[in-house]
Each structure stands twice: as structure tokens, then as C-alpha cells.
Write a protein that holds these residues in place. Structure first.
Motif, PDB file in Angstrom:
ATOM      1  N   GLN A   1       0.536   7.098  -7.315  1.00  0.00           N
ATOM      2  CA  GLN A   1       1.066   7.539  -6.028  1.00  0.00           C
ATOM      3  C   GLN A   1       1.918   6.422  -5.423  1.00  0.00           C
ATOM      4  O   GLN A   1       1.535   5.245  -5.454  1.00  0.00           O
ATOM      5  CB  GLN A   1      -0.065   7.921  -5.081  1.00  0.00           C
ATOM      6  CG  GLN A   1      -0.915   9.090  -5.582  1.00  0.00           C
ATOM      7  CD  GLN A   1      -2.095   9.380  -4.682  1.00  0.00           C
ATOM      8  OE1 GLN A   1      -2.017   9.236  -3.465  1.00  0.00           O
ATOM      9  NE2 GLN A   1      -3.209   9.792  -5.280  1.00  0.00           N
ATOM     10  N   ALA A   2       3.054   6.809  -4.861  1.00  0.00           N
ATOM     11  CA  ALA A   2       3.977   5.814  -4.310  1.00  0.00           C
ATOM     12  C   ALA A   2       3.332   4.982  -3.216  1.00  0.00           C
ATOM     13  O   ALA A   2       3.553   3.759  -3.134  1.00  0.00           O
ATOM     14  CB  ALA A   2       5.236   6.513  -3.775  1.00  0.00           C
ATOM     15  N   SER A   3       2.522   5.610  -2.375  1.00  0.00           N
ATOM     16  CA  SER A   3       1.895   4.876  -1.271  1.00  0.00           C
ATOM     17  C   SER A   3       0.903   3.837  -1.781  1.00  0.00           C
ATOM     18  O   SER A   3       0.799   2.737  -1.220  1.00  0.00           O
ATOM     19  CB  SER A   3       1.191   5.845  -0.320  1.00  0.00           C
ATOM     20  OG  SER A   3       0.275   6.656  -1.019  1.00  0.00           O
ATOM     21  N   VAL A   4       0.195   4.155  -2.865  1.00  0.00           N
ATOM     22  CA  VAL A   4      -0.753   3.205  -3.447  1.00  0.00           C
ATOM     23  C   VAL A   4       0.000   2.045  -4.093  1.00  0.00           C
ATOM     24  O   VAL A   4      -0.381   0.872  -3.927  1.00  0.00           O
ATOM     25  CB  VAL A   4      -1.656   3.906  -4.482  1.00  0.00           C
ATOM     26  CG1 VAL A   4      -2.536   2.887  -5.207  1.00  0.00           C
ATOM     27  CG2 VAL A   4      -2.525   4.956  -3.799  1.00  0.00           C
ATOM     28  N   GLN A   5       1.078   2.346  -4.800  1.00  0.00           N
ATOM     29  CA  GLN A   5       1.845   1.287  -5.442  1.00  0.00           C
ATOM     30  C   GLN A   5       2.482   0.351  -4.419  1.00  0.00           C
ATOM     31  O   GLN A   5       2.592  -0.852  -4.646  1.00  0.00           O
ATOM     32  CB  GLN A   5       2.904   1.899  -6.361  1.00  0.00           C
ATOM     33  CG  GLN A   5       2.304   2.658  -7.535  1.00  0.00           C
ATOM     34  CD  GLN A   5       3.327   3.084  -8.561  1.00  0.00           C
ATOM     35  OE1 GLN A   5       4.531   2.917  -8.353  1.00  0.00           O
ATOM     36  NE2 GLN A   5       2.866   3.640  -9.671  1.00  0.00           N
ATOM     37  N   LYS A   6       2.877   0.902  -3.282  1.00  0.00           N
ATOM     38  CA  LYS A   6       3.424   0.063  -2.220  1.00  0.00           C
ATOM     39  C   LYS A   6       2.354  -0.874  -1.658  1.00  0.00           C
ATOM     40  O   LYS A   6       2.629  -2.051  -1.352  1.00  0.00           O
ATOM     41  CB  LYS A   6       3.988   0.949  -1.103  1.00  0.00           C
ATOM     42  CG  LYS A   6       4.961   0.238  -0.175  1.00  0.00           C
ATOM     43  CD  LYS A   6       6.233  -0.161  -0.913  1.00  0.00           C
ATOM     44  CE  LYS A   6       7.248  -0.812   0.006  1.00  0.00           C
ATOM     45  NZ  LYS A   6       8.452  -1.239  -0.730  1.00  0.00           N
ATOM     46  N   ILE A   7       1.130  -0.368  -1.515  1.00  0.00           N
ATOM     47  CA  ILE A   7       0.019  -1.203  -1.044  1.00  0.00           C
ATOM     48  C   ILE A   7      -0.225  -2.348  -2.016  1.00  0.00           C
ATOM     49  O   ILE A   7      -0.353  -3.518  -1.609  1.00  0.00           O
ATOM     50  CB  ILE A   7      -1.256  -0.343  -0.888  1.00  0.00           C
ATOM     51  CG1 ILE A   7      -1.136   0.571   0.343  1.00  0.00           C
ATOM     52  CG2 ILE A   7      -2.502  -1.224  -0.770  1.00  0.00           C
ATOM     53  CD1 ILE A   7      -2.260   1.574   0.489  1.00  0.00           C
ATOM     54  N   PHE A   8      -0.253  -2.036  -3.307  1.00  0.00           N
ATOM     55  CA  PHE A   8      -0.468  -3.066  -4.313  1.00  0.00           C
ATOM     56  C   PHE A   8       0.665  -4.094  -4.305  1.00  0.00           C
ATOM     57  O   PHE A   8       0.425  -5.292  -4.477  1.00  0.00           O
ATOM     58  CB  PHE A   8      -0.592  -2.427  -5.703  1.00  0.00           C
ATOM     59  CG  PHE A   8      -1.966  -1.928  -6.028  1.00  0.00           C
ATOM     60  CD1 PHE A   8      -2.663  -1.116  -5.149  1.00  0.00           C
ATOM     61  CD2 PHE A   8      -2.574  -2.258  -7.228  1.00  0.00           C
ATOM     62  CE1 PHE A   8      -3.930  -0.647  -5.433  1.00  0.00           C
ATOM     63  CE2 PHE A   8      -3.847  -1.802  -7.535  1.00  0.00           C
ATOM     64  CZ  PHE A   8      -4.522  -1.005  -6.641  1.00  0.00           C
TER      65      PHE A   8
END
Length: 515
Positions: A294-301
Motif C-alpha cells: 500500500q502506498a501509504s504504508v510505503q510512505k511511512i516506511f
């Protein structure tokens, strides 16, 4: 030079960096092929070709690292073991208890193996054996031609891949139905309810007894209380209950102040390489688990890893650190949801909740890395020392396995580098890593010192398979693709029991390392 010698040199240099090779940068947690694979996976047939390459022995750790940089609670018997984990007991008593755990689990494993054999017909076994006997991998190329285009060509080479047996069902990578303390688990047993209540009592007091909490956490932490327990055991939260909320607010605000101050510098010239490598590695993190795509998870990472790298210039970002965020992230997501997490849409969570998960994951990962940062500084001396210690330990506990690896010219650095760099995360499913980390956070120096004994027990666990492989390439394929896809809490309990026994037999007996 001989074809066999060229083949070994090719594996030593390129097996971990070639995108199409077995494992690539992924282990059992996320192999780059069919996710239906399981513990009985077998090698498939491939065309036999020869390798002719210029020989050049790996002469330094730095050189080896540079070419492999992208490779980078079950049973009542556990109570006896965990009760001893935090105590300084007589070694004989410790060994006797650990042996009891192993014997009980061994009987369970034998019964399961008999059940599996009944399910497979003789005809099926014959066909599978024929497939297994046909495995071979080689490719003809030269060292000079092994440039980017050469690697692209090699990616398309037909390599042996483990095949799944249709009779087995898919098991979630984060948690499986049969595991305790996980999502979608069956109704808790009386023992599990007692353990959960014990944790809640410990956590509800005005000052949590951390030693007592570690003792109970050693054999696994119930899912319902794992988030708060991990935060306490990692040192992120204080034992005093009244100070916890204010600590959370302060640390979360501090993290987002880092974001505001540093994150815009990711495109600056002196940070571009770090940011680019992080950006490349994040999609590789658990690619078979939809949550992490998910894009939002990858941004968090991306933010977590970049901020950590900027704040730790002695090491900066090193490939493999991206894996270490995932267990914390999953556990802290569980704090806010009830069901399964693999396909959960994190964008459905309120922004404030997502920010809390992100900040908590950052600080707990930072606490972990504080204890093993020499693994990631220049030349990674921590990993060098641990791999050397593993070699010495295995030579004492299983001389036959050690000699077999040596005779096959397999160096420990070639497979154990990733075990130390990624804390076995690429050799185990994520559900197993989470269970393993329950114990690591309960042990003194769990992520550094105790991890060594886990790696030793993990290697010797595959002694039968290792001794059956008669050449370098077979051993490398095995050691980089160990069949743990269907492991769960039971297998981790056995591994930890054996690791516990090894620790008490060797940790305080340095002469055991000497002949």
C-alpha cells in the motif's frame, strides 16, 4: 579452470545479487515466486548448463559485502522453560528442562510426520523423488560479460524452484489459524486465558515489574497485550504507568519534529543516494503481503528509514534495516484492529492513529538498532564477529556439519551474513519473526547475543538436509531457501528451546570453544 571451480566462484559472487536467482534478496518470508509454497517444497527440473568464469577468491569482508549488499507458544511444557529464563540456575537443571521441552516437541513432530506420509501415495512420492533427482543449475557466461545486461539475461535462466504439493492449503504469512495469540485464532484455552490475565495484572499495576514481565514474555506474548509489552520491554515506555501517556505524547511529537526538520532534505545532493536506496528497497519489503504494498504504508516506511539514517550518520541506511521496521509496524497496527492484518487497508484508520503507529515503530526500531549498531557501521564489524562466533560454535556442537560445509567450500559468511544482518527475517515467515522477537526482547542482549545461539540451532536443525547435499551449489540453494514457509509457534518454540540450551552450555563456558 574447471567448470566446477567456475561454478563455485560464480555462486560466491553472484547468487545473492542476481535478481532471478533463488532467493534473490528474499528468504522464506517472501520468496520471489509462487506464494503457495510450503515446508515440503521440492526442487524442480532445470536445464543443465556450464559456467566458465575467471576465478578470484573473496579476499576481504568489504569485497564480499559489496557484492552481496542487496542480499542482505505452544504447550504447557513452555512454562517451566520461561520460569527459568530470567533466573541464574544450575546448568544441569537448565539442560534437563530444555531437553524435556525438546523431547515433547519431538514426539509431536514424529506424529505429524507420520500423518503427512499417510496423506501422500507411493506413486506421488516416486514422482516427487524423480523431480528432486533431476535438479541442476549452471549457466555459461564470462566474468567480463557479467554486466547489467548479463544479469538481465541470467534473471531469465531456468532455475530450480520449489514446487508446492496441491494437498496443502495456503497459510497467511503474518499469522495462521493454528497459531496461538494471533488474529483469527480459535477460542482461547483455559491456560491461554490464564496467561493473558497474568499479563494484564502485571501491566495494570502502578509500576510494572519488568523482570517478571520478561519472564512471562519469554514463551510468547498474547496478541492483545503485545503492543504495550513490546514498548515496555524495548525501553520505549517507562515502567511507571502514570508517566506512559506523557512519554508517548512527547516522543511522538519529537519524531514528527524530525520529519519537519529533516525530511525535505531527502533530495539534497548529499542525501540523494540514501533516499534513492531506501526508495528502491521499500517495495522489496515483504512483497507477498499486500499490507506492505500500500502506498501509504510505503510512505511511512520511507520516512522512518530516512529519519533514522539522517540521525545515525556513523552507519546511515544499510540494506536490511528496512526489514526491521515490519514487525513493529504489524504489532502496532494490531493495537487498533481486531481482524487479520495482511489485507487490511491502513488508509481506513484515522490520521492520528497512523501517526501514532509510525512514531512508535520508529522509536522501537531505534531502540533495537541501538543494541546492534556495530552491525551497520563501516565494514559492519558486528556481523563479522558474529559470523566468526557462529562458525566456532557450530564446530563445537556439530563437527560433522561444520566439516561438511568446509569440505564443500561453503563459507559461513556466504549464508550467515544475511542471518545476522536481517535477524533471520528473510529465512522465516513474519508470524515467526514476531514470536521470536517476544523472546528476544525478554532476553538480555537478545538481538545480539542470544541471536547467535538461535542461528546455531537454526543451522543444525537442517543437519540432515545439509549432509544430503554433496556439492557447493546444492548447499547454497538449500541454505538460501530453507523450507520454513509453514512454520508457526510450535517450530519456533523448539528452536528457542534448543537455543536456550546452547546458550547455557556455551555462553559461560568459553573453553568449549577451544579444542
Amino acid at each position: 579452470m574447471s567448470s566446477e571451480g567456475g561454478k563455485k566462484q560464480f555462486w560466491k559472487r553472484n547468487v545473492s545479487k542476481v535478481p532471478g536467482s533463488i532467493q534473490h534478496v528474499y528468504g522464506a518470508q517472501h520468496p520471489p515466486f509462487d506464494p503457495l509454497l510450503h515446508a515440503n517444497l521440492l526442487k524442480a527440473n532445470s536445464k543443465s548448463q556450464s559456467v566458465s568464469m575467471r576465478t578470484k577468491k573473496v579476499t576481504s569482508f568489504q569485497e564480499f559485502e559489496s557484492i552481496t549488499s542487496d542480499a542482505w507458544d505452544v504447550g504447557d511444557d513452555d512454562d517451566e522453560l520461561l520460569a527459568m529464563a530470567a533466573q541464574n540456575l544450575n546448568t544441569d537443571v537448565v539442560m534437563e528442562t530444555a531437553n524435556k521441552v525438546l523431547q515433547i516437541h519431538s514426539k509431536l513432530q514424529e506424529q505429524k510426520q507420520q500423518d503427512k506420509q499417510i496423506e501422500t501415495s507411493p506413486e506421488q512420492l516416486d514422482r516427487l523423488e524423480q523431480v528432486n533427482n533431476k535438479t541442476d543449475i549452471t549457466r555459461s557466461t564470462s566474468a567480463v560479460e557479467l554486466n547489467r545486461s548479463g544479469l538481465d539475461d541470467f534473471e531469465n535462466t531456468s532455475l530450480p524452484r520449489q514446487q508446492s504439493v496441491p494437498s496443502r492449503s495456503t497459510i497467511p504469512l503474518v499469522a495462521r489459524i493454528a497459531d496461538q495469540n494471533t488474529s483469527d485464532a480459535p477460542l482461547m484455552t483455559e491456560r491461554e486465558m490464564f496467561r493473558l490475565e497474568k499479563f494484564r495484572q502485571l501491566l495494570a499495576g502502578p509500576n510494572t515489574d519488568l523482570e517478571e514481565l520478561r519472564k512471562f514474555s519469554w514463551s510468547g506474548i498474547p496478541r492483545q497485550v503485545r503492543p504495550i509489552t513490546w514498548k515496555l520491554l524495548s525501553g520505549y515506555l517507562p515502567a511507571n504507568a502514570e508517566r506512559r501517556e506523557s512519554t508517548l505524547q512527547r516522543k511522538r511529537a519529537e519524531y514528527f519534529a524530525f520529519i519537519e526538520h529533516y525530511y525535505d532534505s531527502r533530495n539534497d545532493e548529499h542525501h540523494q543516494d540514501t533516499y534513492r536506496q531506501i526508495h528502491i528497497d521499500i517495495p522489496r519489503t515483504n512483497p507477498l503481503i499486500p499490507l506492505f504494498q500500500q502506498a501509504s504504508v510505503q510512505k511511512i516506511f520511507e520516512r522512518i528509514l530516512f529519519i533514522w539514517a539522517i540521525r545515525h550518520p556513523a552507519s546511515g541506511y544499510v540494506q536490511g534495516i528496512n526489514d526491521l521496521v515490519t514487525p513493529f509496524f504489524v504489532v502496532f497496527v494490531f493495537e487498533y484492529i481486531e481482524g487479520e492484518v495482511e489485507n487490511f487497508d491502513v488508509s481506513s484508520l484515522p490520521d492520528e492513529v497512523l501517526q501514532n503507529i509510525e512514531a512508535d515503530s520508529f522509536w522501537c526500531m531505534s531502540k533495537l538498532l541501538d543494541g546492534i549498531q556495530d552491525n551497520y557501521t563501516f565494514a559492519q564489524p558486528g556481523i563479522q564477529k558474529k559470523v566468526k562466533a557462529l562458525q566456532e560454535l557450530v564446530s563445537r556442537i556439530d563437527e560433522q556439519v561444520h566439516k561438511h560445509l568446509k569440505q564443500s567450500e561453503v563459507e559461513y559468511l556466504q549464508f550467515a551474513f544475511r542471518w545476522m544482518n536481517n535477524l533471520l527475517m528473510r529465512e522465516l515467515p513474519l508470524r515467526c519473526t514476531i514470536r521470536l522477537w517476544d523472546t528476544y526482547q525478554s532476553e538480555p542482549d537478545g538481538f545480539s547475543h542470544f541471536h547467535l545461539y538461535v542461528c546455531a540451532a537454526f543451522l543444525v536443525k537442517w543437519r540432515k538436509e545439509i549432509l544430503e547435499e554433496k556439492d557447493f551449489q546444492g548447499l547454497m540453494i538449500l541454505l538460501q531457501n530453507l523450507p520454513t514457509m509453514h512454520w508457526g509457534n510450535e517450530e519456533i518454540s523448539v528452536l528457542l528451546a534448543e537455543s536456550y540450551r546452547l546458550k547455557y552450555a556455551f555462553a559461560d563456558a568459553p573453553n568449549h570453544y577451544k579444542r
